[in-house]
Structures are given as structure tokens and as C-alpha cells.
Design an enzyme around this catalytic site. Structure first.
Site, PDB file in Angstrom:
ATOM      1  N   TYR A   1      -6.508  -0.916 -11.586  1.00 26.25           N
ATOM      2  CA  TYR A   1      -6.917  -0.348 -10.312  1.00 26.25           C
ATOM      3  C   TYR A   1      -8.342   0.176 -10.348  1.00 26.25           C
ATOM      4  O   TYR A   1      -8.675   1.026 -11.140  1.00 26.25           O
ATOM      5  CB  TYR A   1      -5.982   0.795  -9.887  1.00 26.25           C
ATOM      6  CG  TYR A   1      -6.438   1.384  -8.582  1.00 26.25           C
ATOM      7  CD1 TYR A   1      -6.358   0.614  -7.421  1.00 26.25           C
ATOM      8  CD2 TYR A   1      -7.011   2.649  -8.501  1.00 26.25           C
ATOM      9  CE1 TYR A   1      -6.814   1.098  -6.222  1.00 26.25           C
ATOM     10  CE2 TYR A   1      -7.460   3.143  -7.294  1.00 26.25           C
ATOM     11  CZ  TYR A   1      -7.369   2.362  -6.161  1.00 26.25           C
ATOM     12  OH  TYR A   1      -7.827   2.841  -4.971  1.00 26.25           O
TER      13      TYR A   1
ATOM     14  N   ASP B   1     -17.987  -0.475  -2.021  1.00 28.08           N
ATOM     15  CA  ASP B   1     -17.842   0.982  -1.983  1.00 28.08           C
ATOM     16  C   ASP B   1     -18.453   1.485  -3.278  1.00 28.08           C
ATOM     17  O   ASP B   1     -17.940   1.195  -4.364  1.00 28.08           O
ATOM     18  CB  ASP B   1     -16.344   1.312  -1.902  1.00 28.08           C
ATOM     19  CG  ASP B   1     -16.046   2.796  -2.067  1.00 28.08           C
ATOM     20  OD1 ASP B   1     -16.973   3.568  -2.368  1.00 28.08           O
ATOM     21  OD2 ASP B   1     -14.870   3.170  -1.897  1.00 28.08           O
TER      22      ASP B   1
ATOM     23  N   LYS C   1      -9.548  -0.584  -3.561  1.00 19.81           N
ATOM     24  CA  LYS C   1      -8.941  -1.605  -2.722  1.00 19.81           C
ATOM     25  C   LYS C   1      -9.967  -2.655  -2.345  1.00 19.81           C
ATOM     26  O   LYS C   1     -11.157  -2.464  -2.539  1.00 19.81           O
ATOM     27  CB  LYS C   1      -8.386  -0.936  -1.458  1.00 19.81           C
ATOM     28  CG  LYS C   1      -6.891  -0.739  -1.532  1.00 19.81           C
ATOM     29  CD  LYS C   1      -6.233  -2.079  -1.734  1.00 19.81           C
ATOM     30  CE  LYS C   1      -4.749  -2.025  -1.635  1.00 19.81           C
ATOM     31  NZ  LYS C   1      -4.110  -3.127  -2.353  1.00 19.81           N
TER      32      LYS C   1
HETATM   33  P1  13P Z   1     -11.033   2.926  -0.917  1.00 17.21           P
HETATM   34  O1  13P Z   1     -10.498   1.599  -1.389  1.00 17.21           O
HETATM   35  O2  13P Z   1     -11.495   2.886   0.487  1.00 17.21           O
HETATM   36  O3  13P Z   1     -12.039   3.448  -1.879  1.00 17.21           O
HETATM   37  O4  13P Z   1      -9.802   3.932  -0.890  1.00 17.21           O
HETATM   38  C1  13P Z   1      -9.103   4.185  -2.047  1.00 17.21           C
HETATM   39  C2  13P Z   1      -7.857   4.959  -1.811  1.00 17.21           C
HETATM   40  O5  13P Z   1      -6.859   4.620  -2.370  1.00 17.21           O
HETATM   41  C3  13P Z   1      -7.858   6.101  -0.911  1.00 17.21           C
HETATM   42  O6  13P Z   1      -6.634   6.766  -0.893  1.00 17.21           O
HETATM   43 MG    MG Z   2     -13.543   4.595  -2.067  1.00 14.63          MG
HETATM   44 MG    MG Z   3     -12.966   1.700   1.311  1.00 12.62          MG
END
Ligand code: 13P
Ligand code: MG
Ligand code: MG
Ligand code: 13P
Length: 380
Positions: free
Chosen positions: A231, A13, A234
């Protein structure tokens, strides 16, 4: 041409439009151009660029084996070009999953997730690609155990002589960076005893006991938040599965996704939501940054290249995979996943809507406790 091919899925991402939603099409095109050059210079045979939610997924096929610096470098260059565009457009979380400034020969630990498998191409080689957004690698543990261990899901375990032998599982302790190899059905209950703890264990690989068949499934288990020590996004995971002829049939592989299971990772990486199977086009998060999405695409591997629904002589990269969850049979699951996700939201900031404290991507608790140190008293 070597008789062994390697399929590499590398994903990241690197920015999206209007929150954690969807990469800009120019970013996808930039990746396409880099990989097209990778075909021209002989690094890879063929590729496909796609996405799930805000994650760009690069599917590549080549003869260089796993962890090849040329192939990883190509993906790195693609994500760098896409990041540059995201930064120029001032998109949200531009460069989110890029953890280092310099590429050091292997993309592992640098932020992007990888799933790679090397095998001898069979007479016909159906491949399924799974891509998830707003969840983590353990999301594949329940479906994979159903697919490769459960005879009530995969009748092939009962009636196909090669599937009947069972499968080998490589299980990772993603917290301690350790792995263990286990066999099913012999150690089935022990395997489930580990994998039931989705905060710590995940399946990396499933292998056939038949050495000629080799690897059956591989998952990206990179825990981005652990890699980075803080962090940064994800670990939205990908998985590749080989199907049919000694492996579970395509339909057996898809069946577990009829259950909208609860998975960790949506909204700020800190909540449980129900897994929503959908098409690429329907994969933009649309409710509370979710619900967590799962997309499944299918292509054949044919003479070291990908073959989908396009003409066999179309240029590399121009593919039209089967989009399994696009169909109306999945409407009912989607509906249920939305209802379950709304139900979970009813708990607001209380568990089990939010993750266990050590799993939360965001927390104010240390600061709150610090502030209250002097006010906490013994209870008589
Ligand atoms: P992504 O990991 O898809 O970037 O999403 C992060 C997130 O916490 C959205 O609420
Ligand atoms: Mg994202
Ligand atoms: Mg994502
Ligand atoms: P066909 O007979 O259509 O090839 O299907 C075989 C199969 O195993 C489907 O699950």
C-alpha cells in the site's frame, strides 16, 4: 505544426495539508513553473495545472505522441519540485505516489497516473477532463459504458449516424496486466460481463469505429498499490473524453454522474462510498476522508493549445476551464451521495462498507489468524 496533437494528463499525490486533503498552493505553483519552462523550451505547446482533493493534475498538450520521455520527464520534474516543497513543509504523505528515486524515461510504473490520447484536431474539439479522488480506475467503467453503449443515456447512439456505428473498447485486466479489444453493440453483454467485476477489469480506451475520428476516451488505469506491491496510496484515476460530432455530446457524457454510484477506495483505501460530483474548490475530502470526489473540467483544443474562458492571447498555462459540476443542478446528487455514504458508514467495519479482503489496503487479518492458529478447532 503537425496535424496530430497529443493530450497528456499526468497526476500524482505528492503530499497535502492536514491529512489526505489538499496540496499546498506553492506545490501547484512549482508545477506551473516547470511546465511554463516546458513551453519555453518547446517540449509542450500548452498546459494547465489543477487538482482534485490531494492529487495534482497536469494537463499538457504537445505534438510528441504518447509515452514521450520529454513530456513525461517534465511531469516528473514538476512532481519532484512539489515533493521537495512538501517535504520541507513536512506535509502529510510527502512524496506519496513517487515510487523511484530516478526517472528512467517513462513515468509509467514510477508512481504517477497517466492518461494520454493522440488525435487529429477536428474543426471544433471539445474535451472533458475527469479527475477523481479516493477511488480507483474501475470507477469510470459504469459511466463509460453508459456514455458509449447505452442508448437511454446517449440518444446520439440512436440518432447520430457516426455514433450509431458503435464504439471499440480496450479493456484491461489490471491484476494480470492483459488487455482485450471488444466492440459494442455486438459484444455489449460480454463487455459488461467483464467490467461488472470492478476489482479486476477497467476500461483503458474507447475508440470510434470511424478511423478518422479515432480515440474517444482514455482512462489512467495504473494500479498504484499493485505497482508498488504494497500500500502506497490509491490510484485516484483521471479520464479524458472527446465530445460532440461523432462522439457523445457533452451533456450525454455528464449524464451518468447524476447517479451517485458506490465506488471503492475512500478512507484508508478500504471502503465503499458514493461518488460525489463537485467543483475543484469543493474537492477537499470533508467527511471520513471523502466521500469519493469526481471533478469534470471542459476546454476546447484550438490549434494545438487549450482554450477555456480566458482571453485567446493569454499566456500558456493561464486557463479558465468550465467546471461542470460546480453548478446547482448537481446539489441533489451531492446530497444523495452524502446520505448514501452515511448509510454505508452505518455498517462500520463490516462488508459491504469495507472492501473484499483481497482488496483492502490495510489489514490485520494475517496477524490475527497467525495468533489464533493453535486456538482454531474442528467443528463437530
Ligand atoms: P489518497 O489516495 O487520496 O492519498 O487517500 C488515501 C486514503 O486512504 C485516505 O483515507
Ligand atoms: Mg494522499
Ligand atoms: Mg488522492
Ligand atoms: P446546439 O444546437 O446548441 O449546438 O446543441 C447541439 C447539441 O448536440 C447539444 O447536445
Amino acid at each position: 505544426m503537425s496535424d496530430r496533437v497529443t493530450v497528456s494528463v499526468i497526476k500524482a499525490d505528492v503530499g497535502s495539508v492536514a491529512g489526505h486533503t489538499c496540496p499546498h498552493p506553492n506545490m501547484m505553483r512549482a508545477c506551473y513553473e516547470v511546465l511554463k519552462n516546458g513551453v519555453a523550451d518547446g517540449t509542450i505547446n500548452d498546459f494547465y495545472v489543477t487538482r482534485v482533493g490531494d492529487d495534482i493534475n497536469l494537463f499538457m498538450i504537445h505534438e510528441r505522441g504518447e509515452n514521450n520521455s520529454g513530456v513525461h520527464g517534465l511531469a516528473w520534474d514538476a512532481f519532484m519540485d512539489a515533493t521537495k516543497l512538501a517535504k520541507k513543509m513536512k506535509l502529510y504523505a510527502a512524496g506519496q505516489d513517487i515510487l523511484t528515486d530516478a526517472f528512467s524515461g517513462n513515468i509509467k510504473g514510477a508512481g504517477p497516473g497517466t492518461a494520454e490520447m493522440e488525435f487529429v484536431e477536428r474543426g471544433a474539439e471539445p474535451l472533458l477532463f475527469f479527475m477523481a479522488d479516493k477511488t480507483e480506475p474501475s470507477a469510470y467503467s459504469l459511466p463509460l459504458t453508459r456514455i458509449f453503449m447505452d442508448p437511454f443515456t446517449t440518444t446520439g447512439l440512436v440518432i447520430d449516424p457516426r455514433a450509431h456505428e458503435g464504439y471499440i473498447f480496450e479493456i484491461h485486466d489490471v491484476v494480470n496486466s492483459k488487455k482485450v479489444i471488444m466492440a459494442s453493440p455486438e459484444e455489449g453483454y460480454d463487455i459488461l460481463s467483464l467490467l461488472g467485476d470492478t476489482t479486476r477489469y477497467a476500461i483503458k480506451r474507447v475508440m470510434s469505429k470511424n478511423e478518422k475520428l479515432g480515440v474517444g476516451a482514455v482512462v489512467s488505469t495504473d494500479k498504484l498499490n499493485l505497482t508498488a506491491g504494497k500500500y502506497v496510496g490509491k490510484d485516484d484515476p483521471v479520464m479524458i473524453v472527446r465530445a460532440q460530432s461523432g462522439f457523445p455530446a457533452v451533456g450525454e457524457v455528464l449524464q451518468p454522474f447524476m447517479f451517485p454510484m458506490l465506488v471503492p477506495g475512500w478512507m484508508r483505501g478500504s471502503h465503499y462510498g458514493a461518488l460525489y460530483p463537485c467543483s475543484v474548490a469543493d474537492s477537499d475530502p470533508s467527511y471520513f476522508d471523502g466521500p469519493p470526489r469526481m471533478v469534470s473540467l471542459g476546454m476546447q483544443v484550438s490549434n494545438g493549445k487549450f482554450q477555456g474562458l480566458e482571453d485567446p492571447d493569454s499566456p500558456p498555462g493561464e486557463h479558465r476551464p468550465i467546471d461542470y459540476f460546480a453548478g446547482s443542478v448537481w446539489n441533489n446528487v451531492r446530497q444523495k451521495a452524502v446520505e448514501m455514504s452515511i448509510y454505508m458508514r452505518g455498517h462500520g467495519p463490516f462488508m459491504p462498507a469495507i472492501l473484499a479482503p483481497e482488496e483492502m489496503e490495510y489489514t490485520t487479518r494475517p496477524a490475527v489468524l497467525e495468533k489464533l492458529t493453535k486456538r482454531f478447532e474442528d467443528i463437530e
